[in-house]
Motif scaffolding. Structure first.
Motif, PDB file in Angstrom:
ATOM      1  N   ALA A   7      -2.092   2.686   3.315  1.00 55.25           N
ATOM      2  CA  ALA A   7      -2.952   2.942   4.470  1.00 55.25           C
ATOM      3  C   ALA A   7      -3.157   1.698   5.312  1.00 55.25           C
ATOM      4  CB  ALA A   7      -4.308   3.481   4.008  1.00 55.25           C
ATOM      5  N   LEU A   8      -3.113   0.535   4.685  1.00 58.18           N
ATOM      6  CA  LEU A   8      -3.272  -0.730   5.404  1.00 58.18           C
ATOM      7  C   LEU A   8      -1.984  -1.172   6.087  1.00 58.18           C
ATOM      8  CD1 LEU A   8      -5.411  -2.749   2.822  1.00 58.18           C
ATOM      9  CD2 LEU A   8      -6.202  -1.724   4.967  1.00 58.18           C
ATOM     10  N   GLY A   9      -0.905  -0.435   5.850  1.00 55.09           N
ATOM     11  CA  GLY A   9       0.368  -0.747   6.488  1.00 55.09           C
ATOM     12  C   GLY A   9       1.344  -1.510   5.625  1.00 55.09           C
ATOM     13  N   VAL A  10       0.954  -1.830   4.386  1.00 54.05           N
ATOM     14  CA  VAL A  10       1.820  -2.592   3.489  1.00 54.05           C
ATOM     15  C   VAL A  10       2.945  -1.703   2.979  1.00 54.05           C
ATOM     16  CG1 VAL A  10       1.958  -3.937   1.356  1.00 54.05           C
ATOM     17  CG2 VAL A  10      -0.117  -4.031   2.776  1.00 54.05           C
ATOM     18  N   SER A  11       4.175  -2.167   3.114  1.00 54.63           N
ATOM     19  CA  SER A  11       5.312  -1.455   2.536  1.00 54.63           C
ATOM     20  C   SER A  11       5.405  -1.809   1.061  1.00 54.63           C
ATOM     21  CB  SER A  11       6.610  -1.850   3.252  1.00 54.63           C
ATOM     22  OG  SER A  11       7.724  -1.334   2.556  1.00 54.63           O
ATOM     23  N   LEU A  12       5.454  -0.795   0.212  1.00 54.05           N
ATOM     24  CA  LEU A  12       5.505  -1.026  -1.227  1.00 54.05           C
ATOM     25  C   LEU A  12       6.928  -1.181  -1.748  1.00 54.05           C
ATOM     26  CD1 LEU A  12       2.769   1.506  -2.429  1.00 54.05           C
ATOM     27  CD2 LEU A  12       2.541  -0.946  -2.007  1.00 54.05           C
ATOM     28  N   LYS A  13       7.909  -1.078  -0.869  1.00 51.99           N
ATOM     29  CA  LYS A  13       9.301  -1.135  -1.307  1.00 51.99           C
ATOM     30  C   LYS A  13       9.574  -2.393  -2.119  1.00 51.99           C
ATOM     31  CE  LYS A  13      14.065  -1.054   0.379  1.00 51.99           C
ATOM     32  NZ  LYS A  13      14.957  -0.975   1.579  1.00 51.99           N
ATOM     33  N   ARG A  14       9.028  -3.530  -1.678  1.00 49.45           N
ATOM     34  CA  ARG A  14       9.226  -4.774  -2.422  1.00 49.45           C
ATOM     35  C   ARG A  14       7.968  -5.245  -3.131  1.00 49.45           C
ATOM     36  NH1 ARG A  14      11.615  -9.428   0.858  1.00 49.45           N
ATOM     37  NH2 ARG A  14      10.175  -8.752   2.483  1.00 49.45           N
ATOM     38  N   SER A  15       6.819  -5.109  -2.473  1.00 50.69           N
ATOM     39  CA  SER A  15       5.590  -5.677  -3.039  1.00 50.69           C
ATOM     40  C   SER A  15       5.187  -5.032  -4.367  1.00 50.69           C
ATOM     41  CB  SER A  15       4.446  -5.556  -2.029  1.00 50.69           C
ATOM     42  OG  SER A  15       4.198  -4.198  -1.713  1.00 50.69           O
ATOM     43  N   ARG A  16       5.546  -3.768  -4.581  1.00 47.07           N
ATOM     44  CA  ARG A  16       5.109  -3.072  -5.806  1.00 47.07           C
ATOM     45  C   ARG A  16       5.678  -3.710  -7.070  1.00 47.07           C
ATOM     46  NH1 ARG A  16       8.926   0.812  -7.656  1.00 47.07           N
ATOM     47  NH2 ARG A  16      10.778   0.960  -6.308  1.00 47.07           N
ATOM     48  N   HIS A  17       6.751  -4.487  -6.937  1.00 43.02           N
ATOM     49  CA  HIS A  17       7.343  -5.145  -8.097  1.00 43.02           C
ATOM     50  C   HIS A  17       6.600  -6.413  -8.493  1.00 43.02           C
ATOM     51  CE1 HIS A  17      10.714  -2.412  -7.684  1.00 43.02           C
ATOM     52  NE2 HIS A  17      10.883  -2.813  -6.439  1.00 43.02           N
ATOM     53  N   PHE A  18       5.608  -6.808  -7.685  1.00 45.35           N
ATOM     54  CA  PHE A  18       4.934  -8.089  -7.920  1.00 45.35           C
ATOM     55  C   PHE A  18       3.411  -7.957  -7.975  1.00 45.35           C
ATOM     56  CE2 PHE A  18       8.986  -8.824  -5.860  1.00 45.35           C
ATOM     57  CZ  PHE A  18       9.556  -9.823  -6.636  1.00 45.35           C
ATOM     58  N   ILE A  19       2.892  -6.732  -7.915  1.00 44.58           N
ATOM     59  CA  ILE A  19       1.440  -6.536  -7.917  1.00 44.58           C
ATOM     60  C   ILE A  19       1.034  -5.415  -8.869  1.00 44.58           C
ATOM     61  CG2 ILE A  19       1.069  -7.348  -5.556  1.00 44.58           C
ATOM     62  CD1 ILE A  19       0.962  -4.381  -4.702  1.00 44.58           C
ATOM     63  N   THR A  20      -0.236  -5.481  -9.240  1.00 41.26           N
ATOM     64  CA  THR A  20      -0.893  -4.336  -9.876  1.00 41.26           C
ATOM     65  C   THR A  20      -2.087  -3.964  -9.011  1.00 41.26           C
ATOM     66  OG1 THR A  20      -2.287  -5.797 -11.237  1.00 41.26           O
ATOM     67  CG2 THR A  20      -0.216  -4.986 -12.227  1.00 41.26           C
ATOM     68  N   CYS A  21      -2.464  -2.699  -9.047  1.00 42.42           N
ATOM     69  CA  CYS A  21      -3.649  -2.217  -8.335  1.00 42.42           C
ATOM     70  C   CYS A  21      -4.555  -1.554  -9.352  1.00 42.42           C
ATOM     71  CB  CYS A  21      -3.258  -1.230  -7.241  1.00 42.42           C
ATOM     72  SG  CYS A  21      -2.332  -1.954  -5.887  1.00 42.42           S
ATOM     73  N   CYS A  22      -5.715  -2.159  -9.596  1.00 40.50           N
ATOM     74  CA  CYS A  22      -6.622  -1.691 -10.642  1.00 40.50           C
ATOM     75  C   CYS A  22      -5.891  -1.628 -11.982  1.00 40.50           C
ATOM     76  CB  CYS A  22      -7.196  -0.320 -10.281  1.00 40.50           C
ATOM     77  SG  CYS A  22      -8.151  -0.297  -8.755  1.00 40.50           S
ATOM     78  N   GLY A  23      -5.032  -2.599 -12.218  1.00 41.24           N
ATOM     79  CA  GLY A  23      -4.295  -2.696 -13.459  1.00 41.24           C
ATOM     80  C   GLY A  23      -3.040  -1.841 -13.533  1.00 41.24           C
ATOM     81  N   LYS A  24      -2.803  -1.016 -12.531  1.00 38.48           N
ATOM     82  CA  LYS A  24      -1.646  -0.108 -12.553  1.00 38.48           C
ATOM     83  C   LYS A  24      -0.441  -0.793 -11.920  1.00 38.48           C
ATOM     84  CE  LYS A  24      -0.171   4.535 -11.205  1.00 38.48           C
ATOM     85  NZ  LYS A  24      -0.554   5.778 -10.474  1.00 38.48           N
ATOM     86  N   PHE A  25       0.697  -0.742 -12.631  1.00 42.09           N
ATOM     87  CA  PHE A  25       1.935  -1.360 -12.155  1.00 42.09           C
ATOM     88  C   PHE A  25       2.965  -0.275 -11.859  1.00 42.09           C
ATOM     89  CE2 PHE A  25       6.124  -3.430 -13.086  1.00 42.09           C
ATOM     90  CZ  PHE A  25       6.101  -4.374 -12.060  1.00 42.09           C
TER      91      PHE A  25
END
Length: 419
Positions: free
Chosen positions: A362-380
């Motif tokens: 919703a904030l405009g962040v593309s998860l295509k690459r960033s999802r491999h380097f972050i967790t959200c509320c502990g979820k990977f």
């Protein structure tokens, strides 16, 4: 005989066409369901628009220097030569500046000598300001070795000044530009810096201090003398720090035809290298990376398949993933796919809600690459195999091997903020 100006007069249109030829060698998401706060954050925190394209004009292409890479070099016997008077150049410049809406860049080959050419540029600038009353943006080139007084006078009319350093190592001048030296480039660069600094100090102390150019830039070619990208970035960093440059530009070195007096192999530096250098430059200037982080001893050259920030992240994979709800701003900036704008949005959004993968979208962040380097509320939700080659393929952003020199592309919102 190669440098004698042709006697047959050229029309204004013909001169402009020749100037264009010479200048080539210089360089919605849907927020429904996420509440008004997130929509407001997206509207409030946006990337700055990319820099506008400014037309470049040449007073003369009749150069006394014989730089191997330059189409205006003295050794080009097939070159149609021209030289405009300052008034002719001023009129053409004002017309171009108004047509572009963003100003104009006044440059020239070195005709006769550096001081004579700089005098022509100054007279052109003076006509533009006084006779034509143009008060917009003017970028003026400083000739190698120009007299300090001429630099001062040019700065009284110009908005920005520049002198091109061109090579990453001073020994490179002997190989590709024998009329240039470290001294006749860096000395004027230092003088410009001092003039700008003094003018700023005067404006802070005196109400009616004279105007002076407010910034300077330079140009550093990629691929001119076999230098590594680390060599280029290290020099750029030093120039930024010592001379307070606004920007270093990185044109790709092209040497397609043998120049008389030079024994050089033909070179065609790929366009993707220039684009990677622009990305690396922004990592240094905006993201706080050091040259040795971007291009370490193990990988001193950037690559076409992966951007420099993603390459750094893969070399430091032990630091990831980071938690989007607790990571500080500097840590978020080092996540591939999250740039300055998205990091600011995430920090502000955390005041209103927990950051989930849906919130990032919703904030405009593309998860295509960033999802491999972050967790959200502990979820990977990234790659879990631990295979770096697999991960490299997932975060790769290949660049075409073209010669596009449009710096606007490199500084666009999409490329810069997706780093």
């Amino acid at each position: 005989m190669a440098n004698i100006i042709i006697t047959e007069p050229l029309s204004a249109e013909e001169k402009i066409d020749l100037m264009r030829e010479d200048s080539l060698y210089d360089v919605a998401d849907d927020d429904i369901g996420f509440g008004p706060e997130l929509a407001g954050i997206k509207n409030e925190i946006k990337a700055k628009p990319g820099p506008p394209k400014v037309p470049k004009v040449f007073i003369s292409n009749n150069c006394v220097f014989n730089c191997a890479y330059c189409c205006c070099r003295a050794g080009r016997e097939d070159k149609r030569r021209y030289e405009n008077t300052p008034m002719e150049m001023a009129e053409a410049s004002v017309n171009m500046a108004k047509a572009s809406g963003h100003g104009v860049f006044i440059s020239s080959a070195i005709c006769r000598n550096a001081d004579y050419t700089e005098e022509l540029i100054i007279e052109t600038l003076k006509h533009i300001r006084t006779d034509f009353g143009y008060n917009g943006y003017l970028h003026a080139k400083i000739m190698p070795g120009a007299d300090p007084e001429l630099i001062r006078r040019a700065g009284l009319y110009a908005s920005r000044l520049s002198i091109n350093i061109e090579v990453a190592n001073s020994e490179g001048y002997k190989k590709i530009a024998r009329n240039k030296t470290r001294e006749n480039i860096l000395t004027p660069m230092g003088q410009i810096h001092q003039f700008i600094k003094s003018a700023k100090d005067d404006r802070s102390r005196f109400q009616y201090a004279p105007r002076f150019a407010t910034s300077q830039t330079t140009q550093l070619m990629a691929g001119s003398t076999g230098e590594s990208d680390y060599d280029i970035l290290r020099l750029s960093k030093a120039l930024y720090q010592k001379y307070d440059l606004s920007r270093v530009y990185y044109p790709s070195f092209q040497y397609q035809h043998q120049a008389e007096g030079y024994d050089l192999p033909l070179v065609s530096t790929p366009g993707w290298r220039m684009k990677r250098l622009y990305q690396a430059d922004r990592l240094m200037q905006i993201y706080g990376f050091a040259p040795e982080e971007i291009a370490p001893d193990s990988e001193p050259n950037l690559t076409s398949d992966i951007d420099p920030k993603a390459a750094w992240a893969l070399r430091h994979i032990h630091l990831y993933p980071v938690e989007a709800n607790t990571a500080d701003y500097e840590t978020l900036l080092r996540v591939p796919g999250i740039g300055t704008v998205y990091a600011q949005r995430i920090i502000k959004a955390r005041k209103y809600c927990k950051i989930t993968h849906d919130v990032l979208t919703a904030l405009g962040v593309s998860l295509k690459r960033s999802r491999h380097f972050i967790t959200c509320c502990g979820k990977f939700e990234g790659e879990k195999s631990g295979d770096l080659d697999v991960l490299r393929g997932l975060v790769a952003t290949p660049l075409e091997d073209d010669l596009q020199e449009n710096v606007d592309l490199v500084y666009s919102d999409k490329i810069e903020d997706d780093l």
